[in-house]
Each structure stands twice: as structure tokens, then as C-alpha cells.
Design a protein around this motif. Structure first.
Motif, PDB file in Angstrom:
ATOM      1  N   GLY A 151      66.850  24.180  64.431  1.00 15.14           N
ATOM      2  CA  GLY A 151      67.526  25.358  63.910  1.00 15.14           C
ATOM      3  C   GLY A 151      68.505  25.920  64.901  1.00 15.14           C
ATOM      4  N   ARG A 152      68.531  27.243  65.029  1.00 22.00           N
ATOM      5  CA  ARG A 152      69.458  27.883  65.961  1.00 22.00           C
ATOM      6  C   ARG A 152      68.821  29.147  66.511  1.00 22.00           C
ATOM      7  N   TRP A 153      69.229  29.484  67.727  1.00 22.16           N
ATOM      8  CA  TRP A 153      68.802  30.730  68.347  1.00 22.16           C
ATOM      9  C   TRP A 153      69.705  31.861  67.863  1.00 22.16           C
ATOM     10  N   SER A 154      69.119  33.020  67.709  1.00 26.61           N
ATOM     11  CA  SER A 154      69.909  34.188  67.332  1.00 26.61           C
ATOM     12  C   SER A 154      69.304  35.418  67.991  1.00 26.61           C
ATOM     13  N   SER A 155      70.032  36.505  67.915  1.00 28.68           N
ATOM     14  CA  SER A 155      69.528  37.753  68.478  1.00 28.68           C
ATOM     15  C   SER A 155      69.641  38.834  67.428  1.00 28.68           C
ATOM     16  N   HIS A 156      68.497  39.378  67.046  1.00 26.51           N
ATOM     17  CA  HIS A 156      68.486  40.436  66.040  1.00 26.51           C
ATOM     18  C   HIS A 156      68.585  41.785  66.743  1.00 26.51           C
ATOM     19  N   PRO A 157      69.428  42.728  66.235  1.00 25.98           N
ATOM     20  CA  PRO A 157      69.617  44.001  66.939  1.00 25.98           C
ATOM     21  C   PRO A 157      68.335  44.800  67.121  1.00 25.98           C
ATOM     22  N   ARG A 158      67.360  44.618  66.212  1.00 29.94           N
ATOM     23  CA  ARG A 158      66.115  45.389  66.328  1.00 29.94           C
ATOM     24  C   ARG A 158      64.978  44.559  66.905  1.00 29.94           C
ATOM     25  N   TYR A 159      64.895  43.273  66.478  1.00 26.10           N
ATOM     26  CA  TYR A 159      63.733  42.465  66.848  1.00 26.10           C
ATOM     27  C   TYR A 159      64.002  41.508  68.008  1.00 26.10           C
ATOM     28  N   GLY A 160      65.229  41.463  68.471  1.00 23.82           N
ATOM     29  CA  GLY A 160      65.529  40.682  69.662  1.00 23.82           C
ATOM     30  C   GLY A 160      65.716  39.200  69.378  1.00 23.82           C
ATOM     31  N   LYS A 161      65.458  38.400  70.412  1.00 29.85           N
ATOM     32  CA  LYS A 161      65.694  36.960  70.348  1.00 29.85           C
ATOM     33  C   LYS A 161      64.716  36.289  69.382  1.00 29.85           C
ATOM     34  N   GLN A 162      65.236  35.417  68.532  1.00 31.66           N
ATOM     35  CA  GLN A 162      64.382  34.675  67.608  1.00 31.66           C
ATOM     36  C   GLN A 162      65.042  33.354  67.250  1.00 31.66           C
ATOM     37  N   PHE A 163      64.227  32.444  66.723  1.00 36.64           N
ATOM     38  CA  PHE A 163      64.699  31.097  66.405  1.00 36.64           C
ATOM     39  C   PHE A 163      64.702  30.938  64.887  1.00 36.64           C
ATOM     40  N   GLU A 164      65.881  30.666  64.306  1.00 36.70           N
ATOM     41  CA  GLU A 164      65.994  30.465  62.856  1.00 36.70           C
ATOM     42  C   GLU A 164      65.745  28.996  62.541  1.00 36.70           C
ATOM     43  N   VAL A 165      64.703  28.728  61.744  1.00 39.72           N
ATOM     44  CA  VAL A 165      64.285  27.355  61.450  1.00 39.72           C
ATOM     45  C   VAL A 165      65.032  26.839  60.229  1.00 39.72           C
ATOM     46  N   HIS A 166      65.693  25.684  60.381  1.00 41.95           N
ATOM     47  CA  HIS A 166      66.325  25.014  59.243  1.00 41.95           C
ATOM     48  C   HIS A 166      65.442  23.894  58.705  1.00 41.95           C
ATOM     49  N   SER A 167      64.714  23.233  59.604  1.00 39.15           N
ATOM     50  CA  SER A 167      63.774  22.179  59.192  1.00 39.15           C
ATOM     51  C   SER A 167      62.722  22.028  60.285  1.00 39.15           C
ATOM     52  N   TYR A 168      61.629  21.397  59.926  1.00 37.75           N
ATOM     53  CA  TYR A 168      60.586  21.194  60.931  1.00 37.75           C
ATOM     54  C   TYR A 168      59.781  19.948  60.589  1.00 37.75           C
ATOM     55  N   THR A 169      59.117  19.412  61.599  1.00 41.96           N
ATOM     56  CA  THR A 169      58.123  18.360  61.387  1.00 41.96           C
ATOM     57  C   THR A 169      56.899  18.735  62.221  1.00 41.96           C
ATOM     58  N   THR A 170      55.735  18.313  61.757  1.00 45.64           N
ATOM     59  CA  THR A 170      54.527  18.520  62.545  1.00 45.64           C
ATOM     60  C   THR A 170      54.366  17.353  63.513  1.00 45.64           C
ATOM     61  N   VAL A 171      53.908  17.644  64.707  1.00 50.80           N
ATOM     62  CA  VAL A 171      53.699  16.603  65.724  1.00 50.80           C
ATOM     63  C   VAL A 171      52.297  16.742  66.277  1.00 50.80           C
ATOM     64  N   LEU A 172      51.796  15.676  66.824  1.00 52.61           N
ATOM     65  CA  LEU A 172      50.450  15.725  67.394  1.00 52.61           C
ATOM     66  C   LEU A 172      50.498  16.358  68.774  1.00 52.61           C
ATOM     67  N   PRO A 173      49.574  17.256  69.082  1.00 54.78           N
ATOM     68  CA  PRO A 173      49.577  17.925  70.382  1.00 54.78           C
ATOM     69  C   PRO A 173      49.165  16.954  71.501  1.00 54.78           C
ATOM     70  N   ALA A 174      49.598  17.267  72.721  1.00 58.78           N
ATOM     71  CA  ALA A 174      49.311  16.374  73.852  1.00 58.78           C
ATOM     72  C   ALA A 174      48.257  16.934  74.796  1.00 58.78           C
ATOM     73  N   THR A 175      48.071  18.248  74.842  1.00 62.66           N
ATOM     74  CA  THR A 175      47.111  18.831  75.777  1.00 62.66           C
ATOM     75  C   THR A 175      45.740  18.980  75.126  1.00 62.66           C
ATOM     76  N   VAL A 176      44.720  19.066  75.968  1.00 58.61           N
ATOM     77  CA  VAL A 176      43.353  19.241  75.460  1.00 58.61           C
ATOM     78  C   VAL A 176      43.253  20.538  74.660  1.00 58.61           C
ATOM     79  N   GLN A 177      43.848  21.604  75.201  1.00 55.23           N
ATOM     80  CA  GLN A 177      43.790  22.884  74.489  1.00 55.23           C
ATOM     81  C   GLN A 177      44.513  22.786  73.145  1.00 55.23           C
ATOM     82  N   GLY A 178      45.663  22.116  73.148  1.00 55.19           N
ATOM     83  CA  GLY A 178      46.415  21.957  71.907  1.00 55.19           C
ATOM     84  C   GLY A 178      45.670  21.133  70.884  1.00 55.19           C
ATOM     85  N   ILE A 179      45.003  20.074  71.338  1.00 53.68           N
ATOM     86  CA  ILE A 179      44.238  19.214  70.428  1.00 53.68           C
ATOM     87  C   ILE A 179      43.096  20.007  69.797  1.00 53.68           C
ATOM     88  N   GLU A 180      42.414  20.807  70.611  1.00 59.47           N
ATOM     89  CA  GLU A 180      41.290  21.593  70.079  1.00 59.47           C
ATOM     90  C   GLU A 180      41.780  22.607  69.049  1.00 59.47           C
TER      91      GLU A 180
END
Length: 744
Positions: free
Chosen positions: A66-95
């Protein structure tokens, strides 16, 4: 809720890899989602992402584009255009990933044990050596095999989802498509996308059309035009019409398809040639001597013809299962009834008792306080005294329960009475009829064309059928207005009760219901059971509704908040059922530490939630669970990925997490969905923002759902609009004509 930002600070196509921590806002209608995510770079700080993320669960690792943007009230945020799920690599992420509820059989505690056993190698073990899961304490052969199978299915679904995401299909719908077509999913989507609209619940023509365009189906292809015609008729049926006049159908379909009517009209003829629709001339409602060309979807044409034939068959049957009443001394019967019940029947009630027991089809209608219930009880008392076989039914579980309490005889829902099976066919039909001398159906204004047709087929020759209902309420949710059509048909015997009994004249609910029905504004301040909390702003009205339900009614009237039903004119909007459910759930069933919950799209389900079924599902429960069935969530099981619902028919129904789009919260429901139900207290938000739905029969129906108390919240102007607006006019049906015409 932060709205989407507009000021771009980085170029389109930025990539962000993150773990979804929580969803702070989601809109089921648009898919717009606001979520917080964690990245390896952000440390303990969470980032805000916005976009269409419905279906993603907390704990999933995502690759966001997507793209980064800055909202005047909520600040920095990332606008998602598409996504895919990926498998986590860390033990904490896997759990976290395994404990998110994605894999059936693995909840947070099981995930912790698995990761403690295999560490960073966990996901490889599950995929390549699932039998090793038996090394984890508490996992036996059966559960290990189930987890392995669930993992494989998830991987297969993800492959399909990668393709479907590219053509605009949400995660939850992708799962349904995979369950319908399996490995053939991609082929169907690519080559026959319009099949999705008829095969997969939750996908309509518009979604299928978006997919079709993405895979290259031409805008003016015959396949698309015929699908659009079917969709237009299907939408008309959802709005209550059994058919559409052909000019209306062509014009509406052309608008939906964004094509010229000249391109659409020939495809209607082609659709009729392939038996996709039935074309027939029917009486013109605005010209008693003229006809209009009508187009029906095949099931509705067959049902309308069959229903008319069914009523005539019952009316003119030479058999009579209640022959005694043809010669009975009715004055003697009424004296016996008065001794039995302690009350004397009024003239209209007497006429209804005689009609029900001497005519093989009869209709009893009337408003609240006019004695319908006592009349029904009297009919059943007399029939039971002659040892008649009596069968009682109503369209909803609540109405059936009320009928049982009223008469002392067991009543069932019409669906259960007919023993509907997977696919919607009834086990009870002309070949296997009900064992009944008298069949009484209450709340008959809810009977739609298809259900009424199934019912009449199951009534044996010679039996008496009595339909009881208030014709001034909203008509059925499904196509047709059977009760109104019957009352308009000369051959059908009927009684309309109009006298309000003295004891009912003390009820503000009854008095104001009749005032509304006669086009008069309700009286406020004159009765201790009917109130108005005025407010001109929808946002203030919504806040009032929550306060009234959660605090004011329980304190003053000793009615538990969960027994109070909010009835909204619409689903959408600040005072619609959707938004009010979110606010009421927060007030009555907020999140609690350690309490399991499951997010599905914009909804979060917790134990104790009031919920309602959104479609007929003949596969669930002992005899199916049906559109409008209400219940309470009793269990949310993160390991088995199921929640359990105890319905108002006292049956426990299980839902897998991928079936949760069949459920919605029911703290607030639309007035249409309340038909056939009765509640101790009803709260009705009435605002001018609901203008399209502000009609007299809608407000009348809402008020008559209350047993003890009605509270209106909102604008006096909106109430005045509803009272003076007579309604949207008649539906397109031809049942009255077919009942009068021996040819059907």
C-alpha cells in the motif's frame, strides 16, 4: 473511528510486513478496517493500518502492500491496497499465529504447548511430520489427525485465496467458495463466475459481476445479461414481489447492468426459452379489465399456482374431519364455553368460532386487544371437547411458544411441523400429510408464498385450516403477502375482529397501536407503559437508546436488559440495527480479561451475546435452523473453533468459526425481523435519517411486538412521517386472481 487518510508521504506500492495485534474498527458493509500491527522495527510501538482487511484474525502475519500517509488527527498510518498472509518466523510469532484460531483444534493453550515442544521448527513439523504432534502433552491420535487435516485445508484455501484476492473476493467468501467447489474453485471463478451468485450463500450478483469483469467476461455478454435478469427478479423477490411486470424488469435490469434496454429485452426471451423464467399475462392491479405481462422466477410461479390449487382443494373437499359441527347447537356450545372459560364471546368471536369449525379454510384477523387470542383458545377448547386431532403452528419459535402457553396444547414452528429437510423439501406433504383434523397457524401475516405452499400441501383432505394474523402488520419477509391476498379473495371465509375489549383499553400499547393504524399520532404522557424520549439528532438518539436499555428500563420496571428488544426501522445508519448492536454489546457484554471471543468480519462474538440466524440452514440442529431464529451464545471454543448457541426453541446449535456469517447480533434487530415475536419491552429509535422506511405498518408492527412497555426515542417529526405514510403499496402477486379463477 479514523477515516481514510489522504495525504500521501510515500509512493504507492510500499511493503510492510507485520503481525496483526488487534482490530479497532471494521465496517461489514464496506470492508473498511482500522487495525493495529506490530513490526520487528517498531519495537513495542504499534502502527495503524487502514483498508479492506475483513477476515484477517489477530495473530496472523501479513505482507501488506500500500502506501504511507499522515492523517491530520490520527497521525502516521499505512493504507492497505492488498495483502497476503505469511508464516511467522519467530517462536513468539508462531505461538501467536497458531493460537489465533486459524487452525481447528488449536487454541492459545494448545499452541503454547506445541511451540514449547518444537520451538521454531513447529510449522515444519505440523506440515511435514504431523504425527509427531502426539509428542505434545494432551494431544492424542484423533486430535493430532484433525489438526493435520485442518492445516492441509488451510494451505489449500490460501492458494485459492491468493487468486481470489486478485479479483476482489474477501477472505470469508473465499473460504465459502473453496468449501463449495474444492479444487475446482479457481476454474469456476475464472470460467463461470455467475454461478457463484446462485451456488454460494453470501455472494450476490454484484460480487459475482465484479469477479466476472476481473476475469474478462465482456460487459454485454449474454451470460452477464441473463444473470442480471435473474438477479433483478431475485432482488424483487427479496423485496416481497412474486413477479415483475416485464417493462419494469427490463428497465431495472438495464440500469443494474448499465446497458441499453434494447440489449436486455432479447435475453429475457432467451431466458424464458431455456426455462429460466416464466412469462404470463396477469390482471393489471391498476386496470380491472386489463392485463400486464409478468415475468416470474420458476419456483415462485409454480408455488403461486400450487398454493391457489391447494386452497381450492381444501375448501371443496367432500371429506370433513369435523362433521359434528355441521349440525351442532351453537347456542349450547357458547353457553358451555362461557361456563368453561368464565367469559362471554362477543359477536365477532362467535362468528369466528363457527367459521373455523364449519369451514375447511378460514382466516381470522384483527388488531391487538380485539380478542384474537381468546377466540383461538375458544376454538381449540371446543374442538378438543370433541376429541379432534389438533395441530398448532407459528412461523417463529417465540410465537409457537406463546401459542402453547395460550392454549395448553403443544405448538411447533411451521418449519418443524413440516419436517423440512436439506434442500428445503418437506417430509410432510400430499403423500405424507399431517395427522390432523384442525390445523391452526398463528402470526399468519409472516407466511410467505413458498412456506404457505408447503403448508397447504401437508394438510389432509377434510381437515380444517385456520390462519390467524394481523393483516395490518408488515407482510412476510419472503415473497408474497398471503394473508392479505386471502382476505381479498371472495371464496375464502373470513372474520375481522375490530372491537377493542374493555381491559385492553387501559393499555397504552394497545390504544396507541390502534391510533397509529388509523393514521393518528400516539399519545405520550397519558399511559404508564408508553413513552417518548425526544431527540432530533441521530447520534444523541443512539446514545439514549443504549442508556434506556442498559439502565433506565431495568431500574424502573425491573425488566432485565437482555429482555429489552431494540427494534430499528433500518439496518444501516447511526440508529440502525448494525451500529446499535455494536454499542449495546459494548454496554451489556464488553470484552473481559481471559474471556474467549471470536472476531468475524466487523463482529465480535462472546459468551452471553444475543444472536439471530440470517438464513435457513437445513443441515443444522435436529430439524434445521431457520432465518430469524434467535438465541444466546453459550460457549466460544477457540480450540475447536466453534461457538454454541442456545436458541429460543431451547436447542443447542454449533457453528464453526467459518460459518459465523450466518449469525448477527440481536441486541437490536430490524422491525421486519421481529415479526412473530413478542418481548416484555420494546425500544424503537425513530429518526428522519430512516426516512425511506418510515411507514405506518412498520411503526404499528414494532409497537405491537411489546407485551408490557414501549419506549420511542427520536424525533417527533419522524414519528409524524411514519404515522401519515400509509405504506409502499401492494406487492406484485397474483394469488387473489388465481383463487378466483378455477383454472388457477
Amino acid at each position: 473511528m479514523p477515516p481514510p487518510a489522504s495525504s500521501e508521504t510515500r509512493p504507492r506500492g510500499a511493503v510492510l510486513e507485520a503481525v496483526l495485534e488487534r482490530i479497532t474498527y471494521a465496517n461489514d458493509e464496506t470492508g473498511y478496517t482500522v487495525a493495529r500491527v506490530a513490526t520487528g522495527r517498531s519495537g513495542d510501538d504499534l502502527l495503524t493500518v487502514v483498508g479492506s482487511l475483513l477476515g484477517v484474525q489477530p495473530g496472523e502475519s501479513l505482507k501488506l502492500v500500500g502506501r504511507w500517509s499522515s492523517h491530520p488527527r490520527y497521525g502516521k498510518q499505512f493504507e492497505v491496497h492488498s495483502y497476503t498472509t505469511v508464516l511467522p518466523a519467530t517462536v513468539q510469532g508462531i505461538e501467536r499465529y497458531l493460537g489465533s484460531g486459524l487452525i481447528k483444534g488449536i487454541g492459545p493453550k494448545t499452541a503454547a504447548r506445541i511451540v514449547a515442544t518444537f520451538g521454531a521448527d513447529t510449522l515444519r513439523v505440523i506440515e511435514e511430520e504431523p504425527a509427531r504432534l502426539r509428542e505434545v502433552h494432551g494431544l492424542g491420535n484423533k486430535r493430532t489427525a484433525a489438526i493435520g487435516a485442518a492445516w492441509l485445508e488451510q494451505q489449500a484455501i490460501k492458494e485459492v485465496m491468493l487468486f481470489l484476492q486478485g479479483v476482489g473476493v474477501s477472505t470469508s467468501l473465499a473460504v465459502r467458495i473453496y468449501k463449495q467447489y474444492g479444487d475446482g474453485s479457481i476454474s469456476v471463478v475464472r470460467n463461470e463466475p455467475y454461478r457463484l451468485a446462485s451456488d454460494v450463500w453470501g455472494i450476490g450478483f454484484k460480487t459475482a459481476d465484479t469477479i466476472a469483469q476481473a476475469v474478462g467476461i465482456p460487459h454485454d455478454s449474454p451470460q452477464r445479461i441473463r444473470a442480471g435478469l435473474r438477479y433483478t427478479l431475485s432482488e424483487a423477490a427479496d423485496n416481497g414481489h412474486c413477479f415483475l411486470p416485464e417493462p419494469n424488469l427490463v428497465a431495472d435490469a438495464a440500469e443494474i447492468l448499465a446497458l441499453a434496454a434494447e440489449l436486455v429485452r432479447p435475453q429475457l426471451a432467451a431466458l424464458a426459452d431455456e426455462d429460466g423464467v416464466v412469462r404470463e399475462a396477469v390482471p393489471n392491479p391498476s386496470d380491472e379489465h386489463g392485463t400486464i405481462p409478468a415475468a416470474y422466477l420458476v419456483p415462485f410461479h409454480r408455488a403461486e399456482q400450487a398454493l391457489a390449487n391447494g386452497f381450492r382443494r381444501l375448501l371443496h373437499s367432500r371429506d370433513d374431519r369435523l362433521p359434528h359441527f355441521a349440525t351442532v347447537d351453537w347456542e349450547k356450545v357458547f353457553r358451555w364455553l362461557q361456563l368453561r372459560t368464565g367469559a362471554e364471546l362477543a359477536a365477532g368471536q362467535r362468528a369466528a368460532v363457527r367459521l373455523a369449525l364449519t369451514e375447511k379454510v378460514a382466516v381470522l384477523t384483527g388488531g391487538p386487544g380485539c380478542g384474537k387470542s381468546f377466540t383461538v383458545r375458544s376454538i381449540i377448547e371446543v374442538a378438543a371437547a370433541k376429541r379432534a386431532k389438533i395441530v398448532l403452528a407459528a412461523p417463529t419459535g417465540r410465537a409457537a411458544k406463546r401459542l402453547t402457553e395460550l392454549t395448553g396444547h403443544p405448538a411447533a414452528t411451521v418449519h418443524r411441523l413440516l419436517e423440512l429437510r436439506p434442500g428445503g423439501d418437506a417430509a410432510r406433504d400430499a403423500d405424507n400429510p399431517l395427522d390432523a383434523d384442525l390445523v391452526v397457524v398463528d402470526e399468519a401475516s409472516m407466511l410467505d408464498l413458498l412456506l404457505a405452499n408447503k403448508l397447504t400441501k401437508a394438510v389432509p383432505a377434510g381437515a380444517h385450516l385456520l390462519l390467524v394474523g394481523d393483516v395490518d402488520q408488515l407482510p412476510s419477509v419472503g415473497a408474497g403477502e398471503v394473508l392479505r391476498d386471502l382476505l381479498a379473495a371472495e371464496p375464502i371465509p373470513r372474520v375481522r375482529l375490530t372491537e377493542i375489549f374493555r381491559q385492553a383499553q387501559e393499555s397504552g400499547v394497545v390504544i396507541n397501536a390502534h391510533r397509529i393504524n388509523h393514521g393518528q399520532s400516539p399519545e405520550f404522557g397519558a399511559h404508564p407503559d408508553f413513552f417518548l424520549f425526544p431527540s432530533d439528532e441521530p447520534e444523541a438518539t443512539a446514545e439514549q437508546v443504549v442508556d434506556i436499555v442498559a439502565n433506565r428500563i431495568p431500574r424502573r420496571f425491573r425488566i432485565h436488559a437482555r429482555e429489552v428488544q431494540v427494534l430499528a426501522p433500518m439496518h444501516r445508519g447511526v440508529c440502525g440495527a448494525g451500529a446499535l448492536n455494536t454499542a449495546l454489546q459494548q454496554a451489556l457484554s464488553p470484552p473481559r480479561e481471559g474471556q474467549p471471543e471470536r472476531r468475524h468480519g466487523a463482529r465480535v462474538f462472546r459468551a452471553g451475546d444475543k444472536v439471530i440466524q440470517l438464513r435457513n440452514n437445513y443441515e443444522k440442529g435436529a430439524a434445521g435452523v431457520f432465518n430469524g431464529t434467535v438465541g444466546v451464545v453459550t460457549t466460544v471454543d477457540l480450540d475447536d473453533q466453534r461457538l454454541l448457541v442456545r436458541t429460543d426453541e431451547d436447542e443447542e446449535i454449533g457453528y464453526d468459526f467459518d460459518e459465523l456469517d450466518e449469525l448477527a447480533h440481536a441486541y437490536a434487530i430490524t422491525v421486519h425481523r421481529s415479526q412473530g415475536s413478542e418481548y416484555p419491552a420494546v425500544v424503537i429509535p425513530v429518526t428522519t435519517s430512516a426516512y425511506p422506511m418510515l411507514q405506518r405498518n412498520l411503526l404499528y408492527t414494532a409497537v405491537t411486538r411489546a407485551k408490557r412497555l414501549v419506549v420511542l426515542a427520536g424525533a417527533r417529526k419522524a414519528i409524524a412521517i411514519a404515522v401519515r405514510t400509509a405504506g409502499a403499496g401492494r406487492r406484485y402477486t397474483a394469488l387473489t386472481h388465481r383463487l378466483a379463477d378455477p383454472a388457477g
